[in-house]
Design a protein around this motif. Structure first.
Motif, PDB file in Angstrom:
ATOM      1  N   ILE A 323       0.838  -1.207   0.000  1.00  0.00           N
ATOM      2  CA  ILE A 323       0.000   0.000   0.000  1.00  0.00           C
ATOM      3  C   ILE A 323       0.872   1.256   0.000  1.00  0.00           C
ATOM      4  O   ILE A 323       0.657   2.165  -0.789  1.00  0.00           O
ATOM      5  CB  ILE A 323      -0.961   0.003   1.215  1.00  0.00           C
ATOM      6  N   PHE A 324       1.902   1.263   0.855  1.00  0.00           N
ATOM      7  CA  PHE A 324       2.740   2.473   0.922  1.00  0.00           C
ATOM      8  C   PHE A 324       3.602   2.621  -0.336  1.00  0.00           C
ATOM      9  O   PHE A 324       4.021   3.722  -0.680  1.00  0.00           O
ATOM     10  CB  PHE A 324       3.604   2.463   2.184  1.00  0.00           C
ATOM     11  N   GLU A 325       3.880   1.496  -0.998  1.00  0.00           N
ATOM     12  CA  GLU A 325       4.638   1.576  -2.256  1.00  0.00           C
ATOM     13  C   GLU A 325       3.760   2.122  -3.378  1.00  0.00           C
ATOM     14  O   GLU A 325       4.203   2.954  -4.180  1.00  0.00           O
ATOM     15  CB  GLU A 325       5.186   0.198  -2.640  1.00  0.00           C
ATOM     16  N   SER A 330       0.118   8.276   1.023  1.00  0.00           N
ATOM     17  CA  SER A 330      -0.298   7.768   2.329  1.00  0.00           C
ATOM     18  C   SER A 330       0.802   7.993   3.376  1.00  0.00           C
ATOM     19  O   SER A 330       0.525   8.395   4.510  1.00  0.00           O
ATOM     20  CB  SER A 330      -0.635   6.283   2.223  1.00  0.00           C
ATOM     21  N   LEU A 331       2.055   7.764   2.976  1.00  0.00           N
ATOM     22  CA  LEU A 331       3.183   7.983   3.886  1.00  0.00           C
ATOM     23  C   LEU A 331       3.208   9.422   4.377  1.00  0.00           C
ATOM     24  O   LEU A 331       3.421   9.695   5.561  1.00  0.00           O
ATOM     25  CB  LEU A 331       4.504   7.702   3.154  1.00  0.00           C
ATOM     26  N   GLY A 354      11.780  -2.789   1.400  1.00  0.00           N
ATOM     27  CA  GLY A 354      10.513  -3.146   0.763  1.00  0.00           C
ATOM     28  C   GLY A 354      10.092  -4.570   1.073  1.00  0.00           C
ATOM     29  O   GLY A 354      10.275  -5.056   2.192  1.00  0.00           O
ATOM     30  N   SER A 355       9.580  -5.248   0.048  1.00  0.00           N
ATOM     31  CA  SER A 355       8.992  -6.565   0.287  1.00  0.00           C
ATOM     32  C   SER A 355      10.041  -7.629   0.628  1.00  0.00           C
ATOM     33  O   SER A 355       9.693  -8.750   1.004  1.00  0.00           O
ATOM     34  CB  SER A 355       8.183  -7.002  -0.932  1.00  0.00           C
ATOM     35  N   ASP A 356      11.321  -7.302   0.513  1.00  0.00           N
ATOM     36  CA  ASP A 356      12.356  -8.287   0.860  1.00  0.00           C
ATOM     37  C   ASP A 356      12.858  -8.147   2.294  1.00  0.00           C
ATOM     38  O   ASP A 356      13.775  -8.859   2.704  1.00  0.00           O
ATOM     39  CB  ASP A 356      13.549  -8.162  -0.097  1.00  0.00           C
TER      40      ASP A 356
END
Ligand SMILES: [Zn+2]
Length: 383
Positions: A323-325, A330-331, A354-356
Protein backbone atom coordinates in the motif's frame (compact mmCIF):
# COMPACT_ATOMS: atom_id res chain seq x y z
CA UNK A 1 28.46 -23.32 14.62
CA UNK A 2 31.91 -21.96 15.06
CA UNK A 3 34.11 -24.78 16.34
CA UNK A 4 37.49 -23.09 16.33
CA UNK A 5 36.52 -19.92 18.17
CA UNK A 6 35.86 -20.76 21.75
CA UNK A 7 37.17 -17.83 23.64
CA UNK A 8 35.23 -14.70 24.42
CA UNK A 9 38.12 -12.60 23.12
CA UNK A 10 37.90 -14.08 19.67
CA UNK A 11 34.18 -13.30 19.56
CA UNK A 12 34.89 -9.77 20.73
CA UNK A 13 37.42 -9.25 17.93
CA UNK A 14 35.16 -10.83 15.31
CA UNK A 15 32.21 -8.70 16.45
CA UNK A 16 34.32 -5.55 16.01
CA UNK A 17 35.32 -6.59 12.48
CA UNK A 18 31.71 -7.41 11.55
CA UNK A 19 30.17 -4.26 12.96
CA UNK A 20 32.86 -1.80 11.81
CA UNK A 21 33.03 -3.34 8.26
CA UNK A 22 36.75 -2.53 7.96
CA UNK A 23 39.06 -1.94 10.88
CA UNK A 24 42.77 -2.12 11.75
CA UNK A 25 44.32 -4.32 14.42
CA UNK A 26 45.27 -1.21 16.42
CA UNK A 27 41.71 0.09 16.37
CA UNK A 28 40.36 -3.31 17.49
CA UNK A 29 42.80 -3.20 20.37
CA UNK A 30 41.66 0.33 21.26
CA UNK A 31 37.92 -0.55 21.05
CA UNK A 32 38.06 -3.85 22.92
CA UNK A 33 40.76 -3.12 25.49
CA UNK A 34 42.64 -6.25 24.42
CA UNK A 35 46.40 -5.78 24.01
CA UNK A 36 47.87 -5.63 20.53
CA UNK A 37 49.69 -8.96 20.73
CA UNK A 38 46.47 -10.76 21.72
CA UNK A 39 44.55 -9.07 18.91
CA UNK A 40 47.25 -10.01 16.38
CA UNK A 41 47.22 -13.62 17.48
CA UNK A 42 43.41 -13.85 17.33
CA UNK A 43 43.31 -12.17 13.92
CA UNK A 44 45.92 -14.60 12.60
CA UNK A 45 43.71 -17.52 13.62
CA UNK A 46 40.58 -15.85 12.19
CA UNK A 47 42.35 -15.44 8.84
CA UNK A 48 43.52 -19.08 8.87
CA UNK A 49 39.96 -20.20 9.62
CA UNK A 50 38.53 -18.13 6.70
CA UNK A 51 36.52 -15.72 8.86
CA UNK A 52 38.54 -12.61 8.09
CA UNK A 53 40.62 -11.24 5.21
CA UNK A 54 43.05 -8.34 4.87
CA UNK A 55 41.92 -5.59 2.50
CA UNK A 56 45.05 -3.50 2.01
CA UNK A 57 46.16 -0.26 3.60
CA UNK A 58 43.79 2.15 5.35
CA UNK A 59 44.30 5.87 5.90
CA UNK A 60 47.44 6.88 7.79
CA UNK A 61 47.34 7.98 11.41
CA UNK A 62 47.02 11.74 12.22
CA UNK A 63 50.65 11.76 13.41
CA UNK A 64 51.71 10.56 9.96
CA UNK A 65 52.33 6.95 11.03
CA UNK A 66 52.47 3.97 8.71
CA UNK A 67 49.18 3.09 7.03
CA UNK A 68 47.69 0.09 8.83
CA UNK A 69 46.48 -3.06 7.06
CA UNK A 70 42.69 -3.16 7.25
CA UNK A 71 40.65 -6.23 8.12
CA UNK A 72 37.19 -7.20 6.99
CA UNK A 73 34.82 -10.15 7.20
CA UNK A 74 35.52 -12.76 4.52
CA UNK A 75 31.98 -12.32 3.29
CA UNK A 76 32.23 -14.77 0.41
CA UNK A 77 33.22 -17.66 2.67
CA UNK A 78 29.62 -18.83 3.04
CA UNK A 79 25.97 -18.01 2.43
CA UNK A 80 22.80 -17.55 4.47
CA UNK A 81 19.48 -18.84 3.15
CA UNK A 82 16.11 -17.41 4.15
CA UNK A 83 12.59 -18.38 3.16
CA UNK A 84 9.42 -16.34 3.39
CA UNK A 85 6.47 -18.69 3.84
CA UNK A 86 3.01 -17.40 2.94
CA UNK A 87 -0.11 -19.51 2.42
CA UNK A 88 0.03 -18.89 -1.33
CA UNK A 89 3.70 -18.14 -2.02
CA UNK A 90 7.17 -19.39 -1.17
CA UNK A 91 10.11 -17.00 -1.66
CA UNK A 92 13.75 -17.38 -0.80
CA UNK A 93 16.88 -15.28 -0.70
CA UNK A 94 20.53 -16.32 -0.66
CA UNK A 95 23.05 -13.77 0.60
CA UNK A 96 26.75 -13.63 1.30
CA UNK A 97 27.84 -13.08 4.89
CA UNK A 98 27.63 -9.27 4.49
CA UNK A 99 23.97 -9.34 3.42
CA UNK A 100 24.81 -8.99 -0.28
CA UNK A 101 22.12 -10.61 -2.41
CA UNK A 102 23.21 -13.52 -4.61
CA UNK A 103 19.84 -14.83 -5.70
CA UNK A 104 16.16 -14.42 -4.89
CA UNK A 105 13.22 -16.40 -6.21
CA UNK A 106 9.52 -16.53 -5.61
CA UNK A 107 6.91 -19.11 -6.53
CA UNK A 108 3.12 -18.87 -6.33
CA UNK A 109 2.09 -22.14 -4.74
CA UNK A 110 -0.19 -23.37 -2.00
CA UNK A 111 1.83 -23.89 1.17
CA UNK A 112 0.44 -25.94 4.04
CA UNK A 113 1.63 -28.36 6.72
CA UNK A 114 1.90 -31.19 4.16
CA UNK A 115 3.70 -29.34 1.35
CA UNK A 116 6.04 -27.03 3.27
CA UNK A 117 8.78 -29.55 4.13
CA UNK A 118 9.08 -31.11 0.62
CA UNK A 119 9.00 -27.66 -1.02
CA UNK A 120 11.79 -26.24 1.15
CA UNK A 121 13.83 -29.46 1.03
CA UNK A 122 13.80 -29.41 -2.77
CA UNK A 123 15.09 -25.83 -2.93
CA UNK A 124 17.66 -26.47 -0.22
CA UNK A 125 19.07 -29.53 -1.98
CA UNK A 126 19.82 -27.51 -5.13
CA UNK A 127 21.33 -24.66 -3.11
CA UNK A 128 23.48 -27.05 -1.11
CA UNK A 129 24.99 -28.43 -4.30
CA UNK A 130 25.61 -24.91 -5.62
CA UNK A 131 27.35 -23.56 -2.51
CA UNK A 132 29.06 -26.62 -1.01
CA UNK A 133 32.50 -25.55 -2.27
CA UNK A 134 32.59 -22.43 -0.08
CA UNK A 135 34.58 -22.80 3.16
CA UNK A 136 31.43 -22.57 5.34
CA UNK A 137 28.93 -23.65 2.67
CA UNK A 138 25.40 -22.73 3.86
CA UNK A 139 25.63 -21.41 7.43
CA UNK A 140 21.94 -21.72 8.31
CA UNK A 141 18.34 -21.43 7.18
CA UNK A 142 15.68 -19.05 8.48
CA UNK A 143 11.96 -19.23 7.76
CA UNK A 144 9.86 -16.09 8.02
CA UNK A 145 6.38 -16.85 9.37
CA UNK A 146 3.24 -14.73 9.08
CA UNK A 147 2.08 -15.58 12.56
CA UNK A 148 3.20 -15.69 16.18
CA UNK A 149 6.50 -17.43 16.87
CA UNK A 150 8.03 -18.04 20.27
CA UNK A 151 11.44 -19.63 20.79
CA UNK A 152 11.63 -21.30 17.38
CA UNK A 153 8.10 -22.67 17.80
CA UNK A 154 5.00 -21.49 15.90
CA UNK A 155 2.14 -20.58 18.24
CA UNK A 156 -0.37 -19.29 15.68
CA UNK A 157 -0.65 -18.93 11.89
CA UNK A 158 -4.15 -17.50 11.37
CA UNK A 159 -4.19 -17.92 7.57
CA UNK A 160 -2.92 -21.51 7.27
CA UNK A 161 -2.15 -24.63 9.28
CA UNK A 162 1.63 -24.43 9.84
CA UNK A 163 1.00 -24.08 13.56
CA UNK A 164 -0.01 -27.75 13.60
CA UNK A 165 3.54 -29.02 12.98
CA UNK A 166 6.93 -28.50 14.63
CA UNK A 167 8.34 -26.75 11.57
CA UNK A 168 11.84 -25.87 12.80
CA UNK A 169 12.44 -29.33 14.23
CA UNK A 170 11.21 -31.13 11.10
CA UNK A 171 13.19 -28.91 8.75
CA UNK A 172 16.32 -29.36 10.81
CA UNK A 173 15.88 -33.13 10.57
CA UNK A 174 15.50 -32.98 6.79
CA UNK A 175 18.15 -30.38 6.00
CA UNK A 176 20.70 -31.32 8.67
CA UNK A 177 21.49 -27.67 9.33
CA UNK A 178 20.45 -25.12 12.01
CA UNK A 179 16.96 -23.80 11.17
CA UNK A 180 15.52 -20.64 12.74
CA UNK A 181 11.94 -19.51 12.49
CA UNK A 182 10.69 -16.06 13.36
CA UNK A 183 7.74 -13.75 12.79
CA UNK A 184 8.00 -11.78 9.53
CA UNK A 185 7.66 -8.32 11.12
CA UNK A 186 10.33 -9.18 13.69
CA UNK A 187 12.67 -10.25 10.89
CA UNK A 188 11.91 -7.08 8.93
CA UNK A 189 12.88 -5.06 12.02
CA UNK A 190 16.17 -6.98 12.34
CA UNK A 191 16.93 -6.23 8.70
CA UNK A 192 16.16 -2.50 9.03
CA UNK A 193 18.56 -2.37 11.99
CA UNK A 194 21.35 -4.22 10.17
CA UNK A 195 21.10 -1.80 7.24
CA UNK A 196 20.95 1.23 9.56
CA UNK A 197 22.83 0.23 12.71
CA UNK A 198 23.04 3.82 13.96
CA UNK A 199 19.39 3.67 15.06
CA UNK A 200 19.25 1.68 18.25
CA UNK A 201 15.46 2.02 18.79
CA UNK A 202 13.20 1.34 15.84
CA UNK A 203 9.88 -0.14 14.82
CA UNK A 204 9.17 -1.89 11.54
CA UNK A 205 5.44 -1.83 10.81
CA UNK A 206 4.09 -4.32 8.23
CA UNK A 207 0.67 -4.40 6.62
CA UNK A 208 0.16 -7.47 4.43
CA UNK A 209 -2.62 -10.09 4.85
CA UNK A 210 -2.44 -9.17 8.52
CA UNK A 211 -0.73 -6.40 10.47
CA UNK A 212 2.32 -6.65 12.66
CA UNK A 213 5.24 -4.73 14.03
CA UNK A 214 8.79 -5.71 14.92
CA UNK A 215 10.35 -3.79 17.77
CA UNK A 216 14.03 -3.10 18.29
CA UNK A 217 15.00 -1.70 21.68
CA UNK A 218 18.67 -0.96 22.39
CA UNK A 219 19.67 -2.79 19.19
CA UNK A 220 17.92 -6.00 20.26
CA UNK A 221 14.66 -7.53 19.06
CA UNK A 222 12.04 -7.18 21.79
CA UNK A 223 9.65 -10.15 21.74
CA UNK A 224 7.81 -9.91 25.05
CA UNK A 225 6.70 -12.87 27.20
CA UNK A 226 5.41 -15.15 24.40
CA UNK A 227 6.59 -13.57 21.16
CA UNK A 228 3.57 -11.29 20.96
CA UNK A 229 5.22 -7.89 21.36
CA UNK A 230 4.24 -5.82 18.34
CA UNK A 231 1.24 -8.04 17.48
CA UNK A 232 -0.83 -4.92 17.02
CA UNK A 233 -3.26 -6.36 14.46
CA UNK A 234 -5.71 -7.23 17.22
CA UNK A 235 -5.46 -4.05 19.22
CA UNK A 236 -8.74 -2.15 18.93
CA UNK A 237 -9.33 0.83 16.69
CA UNK A 238 -13.13 0.97 16.99
CA UNK A 239 -14.73 -0.67 20.06
CA UNK A 240 -18.08 -1.17 18.28
CA UNK A 241 -16.43 -1.93 14.94
CA UNK A 242 -16.25 -4.91 12.60
CA UNK A 243 -16.19 -8.42 14.01
CA UNK A 244 -12.72 -9.95 13.72
CA UNK A 245 -11.77 -13.64 13.34
CA UNK A 246 -10.15 -13.35 16.78
CA UNK A 247 -13.59 -12.86 18.34
CA UNK A 248 -13.14 -9.20 19.20
CA UNK A 249 -14.65 -6.15 17.50
CA UNK A 250 -12.94 -3.32 15.63
CA UNK A 251 -9.42 -4.75 15.41
CA UNK A 252 -6.74 -2.65 13.66
CA UNK A 253 -6.23 -5.49 11.15
CA UNK A 254 -9.90 -5.36 10.08
CA UNK A 255 -9.30 -1.81 8.77
CA UNK A 256 -5.67 -1.49 7.76
CA UNK A 257 -4.32 -4.79 6.38
CA UNK A 258 -3.97 -5.05 2.59
CA UNK A 259 -6.94 -7.44 2.57
CA UNK A 260 -9.05 -4.94 4.53
CA UNK A 261 -7.92 -2.08 2.29
CA UNK A 262 -9.07 -3.91 -0.86
CA UNK A 263 -12.32 -5.15 0.74
CA UNK A 264 -13.23 -1.66 1.90
CA UNK A 265 -12.74 -0.34 -1.62
CA UNK A 266 -14.90 -3.19 -2.98
CA UNK A 267 -17.71 -2.06 -0.68
CA UNK A 268 -17.17 1.62 -1.43
CA UNK A 269 -17.14 1.17 -5.20
CA UNK A 270 -19.62 -1.74 -5.24
CA UNK A 271 -17.09 -3.54 -7.43
CA UNK A 272 -15.59 -6.80 -6.20
CA UNK A 273 -13.13 -7.11 -9.05
CA UNK A 274 -10.90 -4.20 -7.97
CA UNK A 275 -7.28 -5.11 -7.26
CA UNK A 276 -4.69 -3.04 -5.41
CA UNK A 277 -3.27 -1.96 -8.79
CA UNK A 278 -6.63 -0.89 -10.18
CA UNK A 279 -7.33 1.06 -6.98
CA UNK A 280 -3.97 2.79 -7.45
CA UNK A 281 -5.01 3.67 -11.01
CA UNK A 282 -8.25 5.21 -9.69
CA UNK A 283 -6.20 7.24 -7.23
CA UNK A 284 -3.81 8.49 -9.90
CA UNK A 285 -6.83 9.55 -11.96
CA UNK A 286 -7.96 11.79 -9.09
CA UNK A 287 -11.01 9.72 -8.18
CA UNK A 288 -12.34 11.69 -5.21
CA UNK A 289 -13.88 8.69 -3.40
CA UNK A 290 -10.56 6.86 -3.53
CA UNK A 291 -8.72 9.97 -2.35
CA UNK A 292 -11.08 10.37 0.60
CA UNK A 293 -10.71 6.70 1.45
CA UNK A 294 -6.90 6.89 1.38
CA UNK A 295 -7.03 9.86 3.75
CA UNK A 296 -9.21 7.92 6.17
CA UNK A 297 -6.95 4.84 5.83
CA UNK A 298 -3.80 6.88 6.53
CA UNK A 299 -5.41 8.42 9.60
CA UNK A 300 -6.29 4.98 10.98
CA UNK A 301 -2.76 3.67 10.39
CA UNK A 302 -1.40 6.81 12.04
CA UNK A 303 -3.59 6.24 15.13
CA UNK A 304 -2.28 2.68 15.45
CA UNK A 305 1.29 3.88 14.95
CA UNK A 306 0.92 6.66 17.50
CA UNK A 307 -0.10 4.06 20.07
CA UNK A 308 2.97 1.97 19.20
CA UNK A 309 5.27 4.98 19.35
CA UNK A 310 3.86 5.94 22.76
CA UNK A 311 4.53 2.44 24.07
CA UNK A 312 8.05 1.85 22.75
CA UNK A 313 9.55 5.30 22.05
CA UNK A 314 11.44 4.53 18.80
CA UNK A 315 13.69 6.98 16.94
CA UNK A 316 12.32 5.81 13.64
CA UNK A 317 9.37 3.84 12.25
CA UNK A 318 9.77 1.98 8.96
CA UNK A 319 6.57 1.25 7.06
CA UNK A 320 6.38 -1.89 4.99
CA UNK A 321 3.43 -2.65 2.72
CA UNK A 322 2.49 -2.73 -0.94
CA UNK A 323 0.00 0.00 0.00
CA UNK A 324 2.74 2.47 0.92
CA UNK A 325 4.64 1.58 -2.26
CA UNK A 326 1.60 2.09 -4.50
CA UNK A 327 0.22 5.09 -2.59
CA UNK A 328 3.22 7.15 -1.48
CA UNK A 329 0.83 9.99 -0.52
CA UNK A 330 -0.30 7.77 2.33
CA UNK A 331 3.18 7.98 3.89
CA UNK A 332 2.99 11.76 3.79
CA UNK A 333 -0.49 11.78 5.32
CA UNK A 334 0.65 9.46 8.13
CA UNK A 335 3.67 11.62 8.79
CA UNK A 336 1.50 14.75 8.89
CA UNK A 337 -0.79 13.14 11.45
CA UNK A 338 2.14 12.15 13.66
CA UNK A 339 3.58 15.68 13.32
CA UNK A 340 0.48 16.89 15.19
CA UNK A 341 1.22 14.66 18.19
CA UNK A 342 3.87 14.91 20.89
CA UNK A 343 5.91 12.38 18.86
CA UNK A 344 6.72 14.75 16.02
CA UNK A 345 10.46 14.10 16.27
CA UNK A 346 9.96 10.44 15.32
CA UNK A 347 10.84 9.81 11.67
CA UNK A 348 8.30 7.78 9.70
CA UNK A 349 9.93 6.38 6.57
CA UNK A 350 9.28 3.75 3.91
CA UNK A 351 11.13 0.49 4.47
CA UNK A 352 14.73 0.48 3.25
CA UNK A 353 14.16 -3.01 1.84
CA UNK A 354 10.51 -3.15 0.76
CA UNK A 355 8.99 -6.57 0.29
CA UNK A 356 12.36 -8.29 0.86
CA UNK A 357 12.80 -6.94 4.39
CA UNK A 358 11.86 -10.15 6.20
CA UNK A 359 14.07 -12.21 3.86
CA UNK A 360 17.07 -10.01 4.70
CA UNK A 361 16.08 -10.31 8.36
CA UNK A 362 16.29 -14.07 7.94
CA UNK A 363 19.89 -13.66 6.81
CA UNK A 364 20.61 -11.52 9.87
CA UNK A 365 19.21 -14.19 12.19
CA UNK A 366 21.36 -16.92 10.56
CA UNK A 367 24.45 -14.71 10.82
CA UNK A 368 23.90 -13.65 14.43
CA UNK A 369 23.54 -17.28 15.44
CA UNK A 370 26.45 -18.54 13.38
CA UNK A 371 28.90 -15.89 14.54
CA UNK A 372 27.39 -15.67 18.06
CA UNK A 373 27.33 -11.86 17.93
CA UNK A 374 24.72 -9.55 19.47
CA UNK A 375 24.46 -7.26 16.43
CA UNK A 376 25.30 -7.72 12.77
CA UNK A 377 25.75 -4.55 10.71
CA UNK A 378 25.61 -4.70 6.90
CA UNK A 379 27.54 -2.28 4.70
CA UNK A 380 24.97 0.29 3.46
CA UNK A 381 25.22 -0.59 -0.20
CA UNK A 382 24.72 -4.35 -0.14
CA UNK A 383 20.89 -4.69 -0.44
ZN1 LIG B 1 -8.89 -9.32 16.00
Amino acid sequence: MIQSIREQNSLLVLSEIINQYTISRAKISENTGLNKATVSEIVKQLITDHYVIETGAGTSTPSGGRKPIMLTLNHQAGVAVSFDIRYNRLSYLVTYLNGEKIERHSREIEVNKHTVIPLISEVYKALHERYSDLPFSIIGVTASIHGIVDQNHILLTPYFDLDEIELAEKLQEHLQIPVFIENEANLAALAELSFNPYRSHLISFSAHTGIGAGIILDQQLYKGFKGRAGEVGHTVLYPEGKLCACGNHGCFEQYCSVTAFVNRMHTLKKDHTLSLDSIAALYRNDDSQTQQFLNQYSKEVAIGLTNLIGLYDPQIVYLNSEIFELFPDSLEQIDQYIQQTIYKDVSVLPSQLGSDASLYGGAVLCLKNYFKVETFAFPQSTA
